[in-house]
Design a protein around this motif. Structure first.
Motif, mmCIF file in Angstrom:
data_model
loop_
_atom_site.group_PDB
_atom_site.id
_atom_site.type_symbol
_atom_site.label_atom_id
_atom_site.label_comp_id
_atom_site.label_asym_id
_atom_site.label_seq_id
_atom_site.Cartn_x
_atom_site.Cartn_y
_atom_site.Cartn_z
ATOM 1 N N ALA A 1 0.823 -1.207 0.000
ATOM 2 C CA ALA A 1 0.000 0.000 0.000
ATOM 3 C C ALA A 1 0.856 1.255 0.000
ATOM 4 O O ALA A 1 0.568 2.221 -0.705
ATOM 5 N N SER A 2 1.933 1.259 0.809
ATOM 6 C CA SER A 2 2.774 2.458 0.877
ATOM 7 C C SER A 2 3.510 2.686 -0.429
ATOM 8 O O SER A 2 3.652 3.821 -0.881
ATOM 9 N N VAL A 3 3.976 1.601 -1.064
ATOM 10 C CA VAL A 3 4.643 1.736 -2.351
ATOM 11 C C VAL A 3 3.675 2.264 -3.397
ATOM 12 O O VAL A 3 4.001 3.128 -4.215
ATOM 13 N N ALA A 4 2.441 1.759 -3.371
ATOM 14 C CA ALA A 4 1.430 2.235 -4.320
ATOM 15 C C ALA A 4 1.168 3.723 -4.137
ATOM 16 O O ALA A 4 1.060 4.483 -5.107
ATOM 17 N N THR A 5 1.083 4.157 -2.882
ATOM 18 C CA THR A 5 0.873 5.582 -2.597
ATOM 19 C C THR A 5 2.021 6.427 -3.130
ATOM 20 O O THR A 5 1.814 7.495 -3.718
ATOM 21 N N ILE A 6 3.233 5.958 -2.933
ATOM 22 C CA ILE A 6 4.411 6.666 -3.422
ATOM 23 C C ILE A 6 4.370 6.792 -4.941
ATOM 24 O O ILE A 6 4.603 7.864 -5.504
ATOM 25 N N LEU A 7 4.055 5.695 -5.625
ATOM 26 C CA LEU A 7 4.029 5.717 -7.079
ATOM 27 C C LEU A 7 2.932 6.627 -7.603
ATOM 28 O O LEU A 7 3.118 7.330 -8.603
ATOM 29 N N VAL A 8 1.782 6.634 -6.946
ATOM 30 C CA VAL A 8 0.702 7.544 -7.346
ATOM 31 C C VAL A 8 1.166 8.989 -7.219
ATOM 32 O O VAL A 8 0.929 9.831 -8.091
ATOM 33 N N GLY A 9 1.865 9.294 -6.119
ATOM 34 C CA GLY A 9 2.382 10.645 -5.934
ATOM 35 C C GLY A 9 3.399 11.015 -6.991
ATOM 36 O O GLY A 9 3.411 12.139 -7.497
ATOM 37 N N ALA A 10 4.264 10.065 -7.341
ATOM 38 C CA ALA A 10 5.265 10.319 -8.376
ATOM 39 C C ALA A 10 4.611 10.604 -9.712
ATOM 40 O O ALA A 10 5.005 11.531 -10.432
ATOM 41 N N VAL A 11 3.597 9.841 -10.055
ATOM 42 C CA VAL A 11 2.884 10.060 -11.313
ATOM 43 C C VAL A 11 2.251 11.446 -11.319
ATOM 44 O O VAL A 11 2.278 12.159 -12.330
ATOM 45 N N ALA A 12 1.695 11.856 -10.177
ATOM 46 C CA ALA A 12 1.047 13.166 -10.098
ATOM 47 C C ALA A 12 2.051 14.296 -10.339
ATOM 48 O O ALA A 12 1.764 15.266 -11.044
ATOM 49 N N VAL A 13 3.252 14.175 -9.760
ATOM 50 C CA VAL A 13 4.273 15.207 -9.958
ATOM 51 C C VAL A 13 4.727 15.246 -11.407
ATOM 52 O O VAL A 13 4.814 16.304 -12.030
ATOM 53 N N LEU A 14 4.989 14.081 -11.986
ATOM 54 C CA LEU A 14 5.510 14.030 -13.345
ATOM 55 C C LEU A 14 4.448 14.370 -14.381
ATOM 56 O O LEU A 14 4.774 14.787 -15.486
ATOM 57 N N ALA A 15 3.174 14.190 -14.029
ATOM 58 C CA ALA A 15 2.100 14.464 -14.975
ATOM 59 C C ALA A 15 1.568 15.886 -14.860
ATOM 60 O O ALA A 15 0.628 16.255 -15.551
ATOM 61 N N ALA A 16 2.147 16.688 -13.984
ATOM 62 C CA ALA A 16 1.701 18.071 -13.823
ATOM 63 C C ALA A 16 1.880 18.831 -15.134
ATOM 64 O O ALA A 16 2.693 18.447 -15.975
ATOM 65 N N PRO A 17 1.123 19.920 -15.328
ATOM 66 C CA PRO A 17 1.228 20.687 -16.586
ATOM 67 C C PRO A 17 2.661 21.108 -16.906
ATOM 68 O O PRO A 17 3.060 21.122 -18.056
ATOM 69 N N THR A 18 3.422 21.493 -15.896
ATOM 70 C CA THR A 18 4.833 21.825 -16.086
ATOM 71 C C THR A 18 5.647 20.973 -15.114
ATOM 72 O O THR A 18 6.017 21.426 -14.026
ATOM 73 N N PRO A 19 5.889 19.699 -15.456
ATOM 74 C CA PRO A 19 6.556 18.784 -14.530
ATOM 75 C C PRO A 19 7.957 19.261 -14.162
ATOM 76 O O PRO A 19 8.664 19.847 -14.978
ATOM 77 N N LYS A 20 8.334 19.039 -12.899
ATOM 78 C CA LYS A 20 9.657 19.404 -12.423
ATOM 79 C C LYS A 20 10.389 18.147 -11.992
ATOM 80 O O LYS A 20 9.819 17.266 -11.358
ATOM 81 N N TYR A 21 11.644 18.074 -12.345
ATOM 82 C CA TYR A 21 12.468 16.927 -11.988
ATOM 83 C C TYR A 21 13.588 17.327 -11.030
ATOM 84 O O TYR A 21 14.162 16.486 -10.348
#
Length: 235
Positions: free
Chosen positions: A6-26
């Motif tokens: 569950a914690s790994v899934a939450t982390i991956l969902v958060g990562a997708v949200a950051v990378l999928a933002a209109p202007t993603p930051k790395y």
């Protein structure tokens, strides 16, 4: 730290949200809401032994991942530190996802082959147009002066101001050099050395410790390690 599905899934969902933002930051993500967890300041074996907290006038300026080697020589059967060498990588956007994700990155770094890691980062740099490397860490010739130089021309030339054992459950390192995680440290600027920053904490370490007991090798031994470096500046 133990990671559940569950914690790994939450982390991956958060990562997708950051990378999928209109202007993603790395790289270069804001650290305004990030703080060192209080348990990271306390010796897990002796609660009276602690690292001093950042001063009221200190502001968190950077969090970087250090990946490289802790270096030792064998002197009369005792492993003696010859400092360390590491490349520093911007970890700010990993914290924008979650501290758990940043911990995954730190643990993963020490287990990677250096050549493969460099090739992978070069590929990501080209694909994403992001500069992940943010500096270098090394020691002056006395092996007692940890030095950090960043690509933005800032630096810290420091001395040891506190040490506690690594957090319980820390990654012991990459085989066959999985002898344990190096301690957590507080490093402060040496006076008159022109440092930009006032304090660096070495936390969430992985690997880097010498073998227990008598050493038997000749010359210098390089033991892979990774760590988070939290960089503070006086305001």
């Amino acid at each position: 730290m133990r990671f559940t599905l569950a914690s790994v899934a939450t982390i991956l969902v958060g990562a997708v949200a950051v990378l999928a933002a209109p202007t993603p930051k790395y790289t270069g993500c804001s650290l305004s809401s990030v703080q060192i967890p209080k348990e990271a300041f306390v010796d897990p074996t002796n609660s009276s032994n602690t690292l001093a907290y950042p001063a009221a006038n200190e502001k968190l300026a950077k969090i970087v991942l250090g990946y490289g080697s802790q270096n030792y020589s064998c002197v009369n059967g005792v492993a003696t530190s010859n400092g360390a060498v590491a490349t520093l990588y911007d970890l700010s956007c990993a914290f924008a996802v979650s501290p758990e994700w940043a911990d995954v990155v730190t643990r993963g770094a020490v287990q990677m082959d250096p050549t493969a890691q460099f090739a992978g980062l070069q590929m990501l740099k080209n694909m994403l147009n992001a500069q992940f490397i943010s500096g270098v860490h090394y020691f002056k010739g006395d092996f007692a002066t940890p030095t950090f130089e960043f690509t933005d021309k800032t630096k810290l030339i420091s001395g040891l101001a506190g040490k506690i054992p690594a957090l319980p459950g820390s990654d012991t390192g990459k085989r066959p050099d999985n002898f344990g995680a190096v301690p957590s440290l507080r490093l402060v600027a040496k006076q008159g050395m022109g440092s930009t920053y006032s304090t660096i904490y070495r936390l969430h370490t992985a690997g880097g410790s010498p073998p227990l007991g008598k050493c038997l090798w000749q010359g210098q031994r390089q033991i892979p390690y990774a760590a988070q470096y939290w960089v503070y500046k006086s305001t």
